[in-house]
Design an enzyme around this catalytic site. Structure first.
Site, PDB file in Angstrom:
ATOM      1  N   THR A  73     109.940  78.299  36.675  1.00 12.02           N
ATOM      2  CA  THR A  73     109.934  79.575  36.222  1.00 12.02           C
ATOM      3  C   THR A  73     109.097  80.672  37.376  1.00 12.02           C
ATOM      4  OG1 THR A  73     110.329  79.094  33.953  1.00 12.02           O
ATOM      5  CG2 THR A  73     109.162  81.397  34.389  1.00 12.02           C
ATOM      6  N   VAL A  74     108.034  79.999  37.648  1.00  9.94           N
ATOM      7  CA  VAL A  74     107.046  80.800  38.538  1.00  9.94           C
ATOM      8  C   VAL A  74     107.529  80.659  39.938  1.00  9.94           C
ATOM      9  CG1 VAL A  74     104.351  80.837  39.134  1.00  9.94           C
ATOM     10  CG2 VAL A  74     104.982  80.331  37.015  1.00  9.94           C
ATOM     11  N   LYS A 108      96.533  75.743  35.299  1.00  8.31           N
ATOM     12  CA  LYS A 108      95.249  75.841  34.555  1.00  8.31           C
ATOM     13  C   LYS A 108      94.861  74.449  34.011  1.00  8.31           C
ATOM     14  CE  LYS A 108      98.880  77.282  32.104  1.00  8.31           C
ATOM     15  NZ  LYS A 108      99.845  78.269  32.054  1.00  8.31           N
ATOM     16  N   GLU A 157      94.458  83.004  40.379  1.00 12.65           N
ATOM     17  CA  GLU A 157      94.371  84.121  39.470  1.00 12.65           C
ATOM     18  C   GLU A 157      95.548  83.993  38.566  1.00 12.65           C
ATOM     19  OE1 GLU A 157      92.633  87.327  39.776  1.00 12.65           O
ATOM     20  OE2 GLU A 157      93.640  87.023  37.817  1.00 12.65           O
ATOM     21  N   VAL A 187      95.234  82.144  34.465  1.00 11.29           N
ATOM     22  CA  VAL A 187      94.903  82.765  33.365  1.00 11.29           C
ATOM     23  C   VAL A 187      95.456  84.140  33.070  1.00 11.29           C
ATOM     24  CG1 VAL A 187      92.724  83.396  31.722  1.00 11.29           C
ATOM     25  CG2 VAL A 187      92.556  81.420  33.364  1.00 11.29           C
ATOM     26  N   ILE A 218      97.827  89.732  34.633  1.00 11.88           N
ATOM     27  CA  ILE A 218      96.712  90.424  34.397  1.00 11.88           C
ATOM     28  C   ILE A 218      95.640  89.668  35.543  1.00 11.88           C
ATOM     29  CG2 ILE A 218      94.621  90.929  32.871  1.00 11.88           C
ATOM     30  CD1 ILE A 218      96.323  90.160  30.747  1.00 11.88           C
ATOM     31  N   ASP A 264      96.467  74.992  25.924  1.00 10.18           N
ATOM     32  CA  ASP A 264      96.376  75.792  27.028  1.00 10.18           C
ATOM     33  C   ASP A 264      95.467  76.809  27.052  1.00 10.18           C
ATOM     34  OD1 ASP A 264      98.515  77.040  29.283  1.00 10.18           O
ATOM     35  OD2 ASP A 264      98.080  78.744  28.034  1.00 10.18           O
ATOM     36  N   LYS A 296      92.241  77.752  29.643  1.00  8.16           N
ATOM     37  CA  LYS A 296      92.053  78.944  30.213  1.00  8.16           C
ATOM     38  C   LYS A 296      90.662  79.304  29.835  1.00  8.16           C
ATOM     39  CE  LYS A 296      96.970  80.324  30.105  1.00  8.16           C
ATOM     40  NZ  LYS A 296      98.020  80.971  29.508  1.00  8.16           N
TER      41      LYS A 296
HETATM   42  P1  NDP Z   1     108.421  74.771  35.328  1.00 10.22           P
HETATM   43  O1  NDP Z   1     108.610  73.666  34.638  1.00 10.22           O
HETATM   44  O2  NDP Z   1     109.565  75.912  35.045  1.00 10.22           O
HETATM   45  O3  NDP Z   1     108.802  74.344  37.016  1.00 10.22           O
HETATM   46  C1  NDP Z   1     108.069  73.293  37.499  1.00 10.22           C
HETATM   47  C2  NDP Z   1     108.725  73.107  39.116  1.00 10.22           C
HETATM   48  O4  NDP Z   1     108.180  71.938  39.535  1.00 10.22           O
HETATM   49  C3  NDP Z   1     110.256  72.709  38.785  1.00 10.22           C
HETATM   50  O5  NDP Z   1     110.851  73.425  39.895  1.00 10.22           O
HETATM   51  C4  NDP Z   1     110.426  71.233  39.081  1.00 10.22           C
HETATM   52  O6  NDP Z   1     111.573  70.689  39.879  1.00 10.22           O
HETATM   53  C5  NDP Z   1     109.259  71.081  40.086  1.00 10.22           C
HETATM   54  N1  NDP Z   1     108.695  69.759  40.074  1.00 10.22           N
HETATM   55  C6  NDP Z   1     108.219  69.111  38.926  1.00 10.22           C
HETATM   56  N2  NDP Z   1     107.723  67.895  39.102  1.00 10.22           N
HETATM   57  C7  NDP Z   1     107.904  67.636  40.626  1.00 10.22           C
HETATM   58  C8  NDP Z   1     107.433  66.670  41.624  1.00 10.22           C
HETATM   59  N3  NDP Z   1     107.226  65.585  41.152  1.00 10.22           N
HETATM   60  N4  NDP Z   1     107.980  66.878  42.904  1.00 10.22           N
HETATM   61  C9  NDP Z   1     108.629  68.029  43.159  1.00 10.22           C
HETATM   62  N5  NDP Z   1     108.803  69.105  42.132  1.00 10.22           N
HETATM   63  C10 NDP Z   1     108.532  68.764  41.106  1.00 10.22           C
HETATM   64  O7  NDP Z   1     107.277  75.341  35.446  1.00 10.22           O
HETATM   65  P2  NDP Z   1     106.685  76.864  35.463  1.00 10.22           P
HETATM   66  O8  NDP Z   1     107.289  77.429  36.569  1.00 10.22           O
HETATM   67  O9  NDP Z   1     106.645  77.305  34.035  1.00 10.22           O
HETATM   68  O10 NDP Z   1     105.082  76.429  35.589  1.00 10.22           O
HETATM   69  C11 NDP Z   1     104.462  76.007  36.790  1.00 10.22           C
HETATM   70  C12 NDP Z   1     103.042  76.118  36.675  1.00 10.22           C
HETATM   71  O11 NDP Z   1     102.454  77.547  36.488  1.00 10.22           O
HETATM   72  C13 NDP Z   1     102.301  75.324  35.530  1.00 10.22           C
HETATM   73  O12 NDP Z   1     101.011  74.788  36.132  1.00 10.22           O
HETATM   74  C14 NDP Z   1     102.066  76.291  34.557  1.00 10.22           C
HETATM   75  O13 NDP Z   1     101.117  76.063  33.495  1.00 10.22           O
HETATM   76  C15 NDP Z   1     101.595  77.668  35.201  1.00 10.22           C
HETATM   77  N6  NDP Z   1     101.991  78.769  34.589  1.00 10.22           N
HETATM   78  C16 NDP Z   1     103.386  79.113  34.202  1.00 10.22           C
HETATM   79  C17 NDP Z   1     103.449  80.371  33.582  1.00 10.22           C
HETATM   80  C18 NDP Z   1     104.943  80.902  32.985  1.00 10.22           C
HETATM   81  O14 NDP Z   1     104.706  81.796  32.315  1.00 10.22           O
HETATM   82  N7  NDP Z   1     105.718  79.798  33.025  1.00 10.22           N
HETATM   83  C19 NDP Z   1     102.425  81.320  33.741  1.00 10.22           C
HETATM   84  C20 NDP Z   1     101.100  81.057  34.025  1.00 10.22           C
HETATM   85  C21 NDP Z   1     101.068  79.543  34.541  1.00 10.22           C
HETATM   86  P3  NDP Z   1     113.119  71.064  39.160  1.00 10.22           P
HETATM   87  O15 NDP Z   1     113.307  72.490  38.978  1.00 10.22           O
HETATM   88  O16 NDP Z   1     114.096  70.320  40.278  1.00 10.22           O
HETATM   89  O17 NDP Z   1     112.902  70.427  37.844  1.00 10.22           O
HETATM   90  N1  HSE Z   2     102.478  78.881  28.529  1.00  8.03           N
HETATM   91  C1  HSE Z   2     101.629  79.752  28.874  1.00  8.03           C
HETATM   92  C2  HSE Z   2     101.414  80.947  28.015  1.00  8.03           C
HETATM   93  C3  HSE Z   2     101.944  80.262  30.249  1.00  8.03           C
HETATM   94  O1  HSE Z   2     102.532  80.926  27.046  1.00  8.03           O
HETATM   95  O2  HSE Z   2     100.486  81.668  27.838  1.00  8.03           O
HETATM   96  C4  HSE Z   2     101.079  81.156  30.854  1.00  8.03           C
HETATM   97  O3  HSE Z   2      99.894  80.821  31.365  1.00  8.03           O
END
Ligand code: NDP
Ligand code: HSE
Length: 434
Positions: A12-13, A102, A126, A129, A133, A198, A202
């Site tokens: 996602t991110v 986080k 940034e 949390v 924002i 979570d 934060k």
């Molecule tokens: P996702 O689960 O959507 O994405 C994780 C990514 O990491 C995937 O692309 C996955 O690969 C890859 N991955 C996982 N393990 C490995 C590994 N061992 N080696 C290489 N690549 C790996 O997570 P998010 O994007 O939602 O979240 C990412 C981080 O951001 C987390 O720490 C989350 O807490 C934080 N965060 C998320 C928010 C949100 O709204 N989603 C908001 C704020 C923070 P593949 O795609 O191939 O499975």
């Molecule tokens: N899972 C977290 C939330 C993502 O819902 O707030 C943002 O940190």
């Protein structure tokens, strides 16, 4: 000069970050100077929402960190390992890190900050949390002159989305959680959202920044929304409150040796309908910072999802890129942007803290019950703001009590005595009230 970015994770991110970097038009001019050089994923064959050249993708995250073409490492894999080791590896190689993680920062922030300070590199967080924002840099920099009395807020988008849709449409908990997962709001394991972990991660990060010392993450009293019952949300509404998952870090005083005494906690909370946080709905987050001399400052906006979170991640990359350009790759660290901690902090034992409370009791429906409940509270000096009888059927009644602000120890003692009354079948729910 182009700056090479290595991305760990393209979920996602990560996909949101890649999208911004590949579409620089109309953004800050520095965005056009950032180039995505390597991207680590778990499965290269997975379809992605962003088109990237095949040669950029690898399943070896260490290769991304070690790649000489990568100047800044962005960790958006999530989880504790290998994320922590990859961050430390980047620092050891002298590469600045941007992370949204986080969970890692709340547990290993001190280790990571020490390694970063020793090696003279930035680790910016940034996005960790509040999603989109800006709250981390404002707490570190813009509010640095203040004595922070309290930081409180709605800092989990998933649970606020669930609570808002349950309250506005009567939507079913499981359905809305599934929708939050589909929209990319929830953590890989959504228990972290709904059980409050979570938000606890934060608030421990915010407390560390606000009070300057590390917080023992595992000691934060944490309660999520999974056991919250719809009838309590409904009764709260009838009494003029909305229920939100609140995270609070409050300064209670200082020990003789200067250690700061903090009350840090996460729990569902009844907020008066006119409270500034009561109107925060959906995936939005809001953080209220109360400081001296600034007064109250509120930060509000989308707290999760690809767009808001990648906005914060790319802002951190731009901060680092801007400093590298101004000072050269090995320029001195700006102390306000770099991590730092300078005080001891400790969590105050929960029995010594003071709160307002909501209690729902299931009792027999007979004369004198309310009086006996009131007596139990009175014996422990727990002052009652309101006591209301709701549902009555088949000789049973539901009684809801809202207390004034009282010590947690007195409240618990009163509740134990109430639970022992023969007329009281069960203490069905207890919630905090603002
Ligand atoms: P996702 O689960 O959507 O994405 C994780 C990514 O990491 C995937 O692309 C996955 O690969 C890859 N991955 C996982 N393990 C490995 C590994 N061992 N080696 C290489 N690549 C790996 O997570 P998010 O994007 O939602 O979240 C990412 C981080 O951001 C987390 O720490 C989350 O807490 C934080 N965060 C998320 C928010 C949100 O709204 N989603 C908001 C704020 C923070 P593949 O795609 O191939 O499975
Ligand atoms: N899972 C977290 C939330 C993502 O819902 O707030 C943002 O940190």
């Amino acid at each position: 000069m182009t700056i090479g970015v290595g991305l760990l994770g393209l979920g996602t991110v990560g996909a949101g970050v890649a999208d911004i970097l590949s579409n620089p038009s109309g953004r800050h001019p520095l965005v056009g100077q950032l180039e995505l050089r390597r991207v680590a994923v778990r499965d290269v064959s997975r379809p992605r929402p962003v088109a990237l050249a095949d040669h950029l993708l690898t399943t070896d995250p260490e290769a991304v960190v070690d790649d000489p073409a990568v100047d800044i490492v962005v960790e958006v894999i999530g989880g504790l390992e290998p994320a922590r080791s990859l961050i430390l590896r980047a620092i050891a190689a002298g590469k600045p890190v941007v992370t949204a993680n986080k969970a890692v920062i709340a547990r290993y922030g001190q280790e990571i900050a020490a390694a970063a300070a020793a090696r003279g590199v930035y680790v910016l967080i940034e996005a960790a949390v509040g999603g989109g924002i800006p709250i981390i840099e404002p707490l570190k920099q813009s509010l640095g002159a203040n004595r922070i009395q309290r930081v409180s807020g709605i800092i989990n988008g998933t649970t606020n989305y669930i609570l808002s849709r349950m309250a506005s449409e009567g939507a079913a908990y499981g359905d809305v959680l599934a929708e939050a997962q589909r929209l990319g709001y929830a953590e890989a394991d959504p228990a972290a959202d709904v059980e409050g972990g979570d938000a606890a991660d934060k608030i421990s990060i915010l407390a560390t920044l606000a009070y300057g010392g590390s917080i023992e993450r595992s000691a934060i009293p944490t309660e999520g929304i999974s056991r919250l019952e719809a009838r309590d949300v409904d009764y709260a509404a009838q009494l003029g409150f909305v229920v939100k998952l609140l995270a609070v870090a409050e300064h209670l005083g200082s020990d003789p040796d200067g250690t700061e005494q903090l009350d840090v906690r996460v729990h569902p909370t009844l907020l008066p309908k006119d409270h500034p946080l009561a109107g925060v709905h959906g995936v939005n987050n809001a953080i209220l910072v109360e400081g001296e001399p600034v007064g109250q400052v509120m930060f509000y906006g989308p707290g999760a999802g690809a767009g808001p979170t990648s906005s914060a991640v790319v802002a951190d990359i731009l901060n680092i890129a801007g400093i590298r350009q101004a000072a050269g790759a090995n320029g001195a660290l700006d102390p306000l942007l770099a991590a730092g901690s300078w005080r001891q902090c400790r969590l105050v034992e929960s029995g010594l803290t003071q709160h307002r409370n909501y209690v729902r009791l299931e009792t027999t429906d007979e004369a004198g019950v309310i009086g006996r409940i009131g007596t139990c509270f009175g014996r422990e000096q727990v002052s009652i703001q309101s006591i209301v009888q709701f549902e009555t059927s088949g000789g049973a009644a539901e009684i809801v009590v809202i207390t004034h602000e009282v010590s947690e120890a007195s409240f618990r003692a009163a509740l134990a005595a109430i639970a022992d009354l023969p007329e009281v079948q069960t203490v069905a729910a207890t919630l905090r009230t603002l």
